[in-house]
Design an enzyme around this catalytic site. Structure first.
Site, PDB file in Angstrom:
ATOM      1  N   HIS A   1      -0.850  -5.108   6.741  1.00 12.63           N
ATOM      2  CA  HIS A   1      -1.567  -4.596   6.567  1.00 12.63           C
ATOM      3  C   HIS A   1      -1.060  -3.767   5.332  1.00 12.63           C
ATOM      4  CE1 HIS A   1      -2.803  -2.794  10.350  1.00 12.63           C
ATOM      5  NE2 HIS A   1      -4.306  -2.046   9.120  1.00 12.63           N
TER       6      HIS A   1
ATOM      7  N   GLN B   1      -9.293   9.023   3.879  1.00 14.59           N
ATOM      8  CA  GLN B   1      -8.581   8.296   2.844  1.00 14.59           C
ATOM      9  C   GLN B   1      -9.414   6.888   2.021  1.00 14.59           C
ATOM     10  OE1 GLN B   1      -4.678   6.454   5.010  1.00 14.59           O
ATOM     11  NE2 GLN B   1      -3.778   8.905   5.069  1.00 14.59           N
TER      12      GLN B   1
ATOM     13  N   ASP C   1       1.307   1.324   2.882  1.00 13.21           N
ATOM     14  CA  ASP C   1      -0.109   0.598   2.495  1.00 13.21           C
ATOM     15  C   ASP C   1      -0.668   2.068   2.294  1.00 13.21           C
ATOM     16  OD1 ASP C   1       0.765  -1.325   4.177  1.00 13.21           O
ATOM     17  OD2 ASP C   1      -0.179   0.769   6.871  1.00 13.21           O
ATOM     18  N   GLN C   2       0.079   3.661   2.389  1.00 12.57           N
ATOM     19  CA  GLN C   2      -1.034   4.354   1.198  1.00 12.57           C
ATOM     20  C   GLN C   2      -0.602   4.053   0.260  1.00 12.57           C
ATOM     21  OE1 GLN C   2      -3.294   5.291   3.387  1.00 12.57           O
ATOM     22  NE2 GLN C   2      -2.103   4.617   4.880  1.00 12.57           N
TER      23      GLN C   2
END
Length: 338
Positions: free
Chosen positions: A308, A103, A286-287
């Protein structure tokens, strides 16, 4: 010469998220950065093998100049070069998360001069990072809707703390980014329970599945026995397929923790997700921040913005000319580009 961005590693969650996001964004934008206090909020601060592998992988992919890339370092300078497509292999050398290394570098390869393949060896089932199946079944279908084409394959499982797993991703340059709208998840279509076992008795999986089935109506109940040499290890997952999104939640089994307790942790997490109308769970939120920022628009809803998530947004806003809006309404937080 592009301006140097100075980051404080103690900001927000104080872990590796700041470093990973900064590496991705630096490669994409060409902006150099320094970071001090790396992982200052952790019991063992500084670069661990997983973080050092991410730094070295990023440096190789864009021929960066790096200072401070050593185990335990709490300061890093990263001056990126040009991102190059190619066939890359990186070894963490521990059970550190393969997916977190991927990632870090994959977003930069969306802007490469050609297709790439990245293979990382290390941990695949780690309690502090999303497993490869999460990336493959949840994140990548959403990225495809945004015009981002990458395909992750889990070649070998590697459970914490032994590691030994291998994950590979093939990725193509992005022609243009589409916006993603995930305001509502819609009605639930089906739920699937899955247990992975390696060197662990089958009755453990059967008890975990029974615990899940005691709380949810499962359309599928799958137990996968892996070769003993990939363990010992155990991961329990529950996939929630809704009209607009598929989410996947997981818990990694631990020694001296009963199957029922492990599965109950997962039940609690899924119930928390279903208790709200939010489309996106904590890990997925988050992604989505970085691809949404690159698209310049879009939105999603999440039950509670994690530390996060807030940290990731703060770093993205340092590198890209975007601003995020977080508005809480009816028990969910709507995250969008202003």
């Amino acid at each position: 010469m592009k301006r140097m961005i100075a980051l404080d590693g103690a900001q927000g969650e104080g872990g590796g998220q700041i470093l990973r996001s900064a590496l991705s964004l630096s490669m994409i934008t060409g902006q150099p950065f320094t970071i001090t206090g790396i992982r200052a909020g952790r019991a063992k601060p500084g670069l661990l093998r997983q973080h050092l592998t991410a730094v070295k992988a990023a440096a190789e992919i864009c021929r960066a100049t790096v200072e401070g890339a050593e185990l335990g370092s709490q300061r890093l300078l990263f001056r990126p070069g040009t991102v190059r497509g190619g066939d890359y292999r990186f070894a963490i050398g521990s059970a550190g998360s393969c997916t977190l290394v991927l990632q870090t570098v994959l977003p930069a390869l969306w802007f490469a001069d050609g297709p790439s393949r990245v293979e990382v060896s290390g941990g695949t089932d780690n309690p502090s990072a999303p497993p490869a199946d999460f990336i493959r079944r949840v994140l990548e279908p959403l990225l495809a809707k945004m015009g981002i084409h990458q395909q992750t394959t889990l070649l070998r499982h590697g459970f914490y703390p032994a590691g030994g797993g291998v994950v590979a991703t093939e990725v193509s340059p992005v022609a243009s980014f589409n916006t993603l709208q995930l305001g509502e998840r819609g009605n639930i279509v089906q739920m699937r329970g899955e247990v992975l076992l390696a060197g662990v008795p089958r009755h453990v999986a059967e008890r975990e599945i029974a615990t899940l089935a005691g709380s949810f109506s499962l359309h599928e109940q799958n137990i996968h026995n892996l070769p003993r040499d990939q363990g010992p290890g155990n991961t329990v997952s529950l996939e929630v397929e809704s009209e607009n999104i598929t989410e996947r939640f997981f818990v990694v089994g631990e020694k001296r923790v009963s199957a029922e307790v492990v599965a109950a942790q997962l039940v609690k997490e899924v119930k928390r997700y279903l208790a709200s109308t939010a489309a996106v769970g904590e890990y997925l939120a988050d992604q989505l921040v970085l691809p949404m920022a690159l698209a310049g628009a879009g939105e999603f809803t999440v039950a509670h913005p994690s530390c996060h998530l807030l940290t990731n947004i703060a770093v993205v806003e340092r590198f890209l000319p975007v601003r995020f809006s977080l508005i809480e309404t009816d028990g969910v937080t709507r995250v969008s580009i202003e």
